[in-house]
Design an enzyme around this catalytic site. Structure first.
Site, PDB file in Angstrom:
ATOM      1  N   GLY A  24       0.839  -1.197   0.000  1.00  0.00           N
ATOM      2  CA  GLY A  24       0.000   0.000   0.000  1.00  0.00           C
ATOM      3  C   GLY A  24       0.863   1.230   0.000  1.00  0.00           C
ATOM      4  O   GLY A  24       2.092   1.168  -0.092  1.00  0.00           O
ATOM      5  N   ASP A 142      -6.722   6.312   9.822  1.00  0.00           N
ATOM      6  CA  ASP A 142      -6.903   5.597   8.552  1.00  0.00           C
ATOM      7  C   ASP A 142      -7.737   4.336   8.762  1.00  0.00           C
ATOM      8  O   ASP A 142      -7.421   3.268   8.239  1.00  0.00           O
ATOM      9  CB  ASP A 142      -5.547   5.246   7.937  1.00  0.00           C
ATOM     10  CG  ASP A 142      -5.642   4.941   6.433  1.00  0.00           C
ATOM     11  OD1 ASP A 142      -6.649   5.345   5.806  1.00  0.00           O
ATOM     12  OD2 ASP A 142      -4.717   4.309   5.898  1.00  0.00           O
TER      13      ASP A 142
END
Length: 290
Positions: A24, A142
């Protein structure tokens, strides 16, 4: 470094990287073996930003390590356990427990949305995890289905990837310059550059609950500009699949953080739904003072 092939590097003299589990914006996660203790672990190798000066890169490493060490102090059954933090080839690496099982995002993609009862249980577990982090002065920032793991053998819900977490009293590179995070799950006050607190993580939980029961974020649009507009301005209309959880979803997706449903209120609503199958209505001013 001891090199054992492209997929079998050894870092810090003990962690053998064997297979890439995911990649990611905040780094690469590897399945690995701690050769000293003989146990399986996950190693997150954070990226090295080549656009930074040597001094800036050193500051970034130090801040990343400081935040990782803070997260390593958290103890909660629904927060991933951090075993170690090392620097290898000038890259910070975080050594964590290995969760055998995929993410909530992967579960939704493979098998479709969760039922409202299962989603409520996930939400309750995540509230516990967030409560522990917030009490320690750590904002996750997040929270999204991709950062929630579901342990295959036990069904345990595990919050992971504190890569852009904010630690109370610490300044992070992610606070300056370009936005870092997942816009579909980011609170409007953070989009606007305002000072944020635990309430912003609770907004993210509201968006995650909608995704869990419907398969899609309530703020998904065709462009990043559309997403930002939806988060900040569009009328919030949870899909029919989210109707059983509507009171908690609407309370968490209150744009004014001062009026947003707090963690205790969300816990009461989710627990009531799990126990009775019916969620009580959202009380007036349930989220605190206006």
């Amino acid at each position: 470094m001891g090199s054992l092939g492209d997929n079998a590097r050894v870092i810090a003299g003990r962690y053998r990287l064997e297979a890439r589990l995911g990649r990611g914006g905040m780094g690469v996660v590897w399945r690995a073996t701690d050769q000293l203790l003989g146990r399986r672990v996950a190693v997150k190798e954070l990226p090295l930003d080549e656009t930074l000066s040597e001094e800036e890169a050193a500051q970034q490493r130090e801040r990343t390590l400081r935040e990782a060490r803070a997260v390593a102090q958290l103890r909660h059954p629904h927060i991933v356990v951090v075993h170690d933090v090392v620097v290898h080839d000038e890259r910070p690496c975080i050594v964590m427990e290995l969760i055998e099982g995929g993410s909530l995002a992967g579960r939704i993609s493979r098998s479709g949305p969760l039922g409202p009862g299962a989603a409520a249980r996930v939400g309750l577990d995540l509230l516990g995890a967030l409560g522990t982090a917030h009490a320690a002065g750590i904002l996750h920032r997040d929270l999204k289905p991709g950062n929630v793991l579901l342990e295959e053998a036990t069904g345990r819900v595990v919050l992971t990837d504190f890569g852009i977490a904010q630690v109370s009293g610490a300044t992070t590179l992610t606070e300056v310059g370009s936005f870092v995070g997942s816009p579909e799950y980011t609170a409007p006050e953070r989009m606007s550059g305002e000072r944020t607190g635990p309430e912003s993580d609770l907004w993210s939980l509201g968006a995650l609950l909608v995704t869990a029961v419907s398969g899609e974020s309530p703020f998904r649009r065709d462009s990043i500009g559309g997403v930002l507009h939806a988060v900040v301005f569009d009328e919030i209309r949870p899909p029919p699949a989210a109707e059983p959880l509507a009171p908690v979803v609407l309370g968490l997706l209150e744009r004014d953080p001062r009026r947003r449903l707090d963690a205790a209120g969300a816990e009461r609503l989710l627990r009531a739904y799990i126990e009775t199958g019916v969620m009580p209505p959202l009380p007036d001013a349930a989220a605190g003072p206006a």
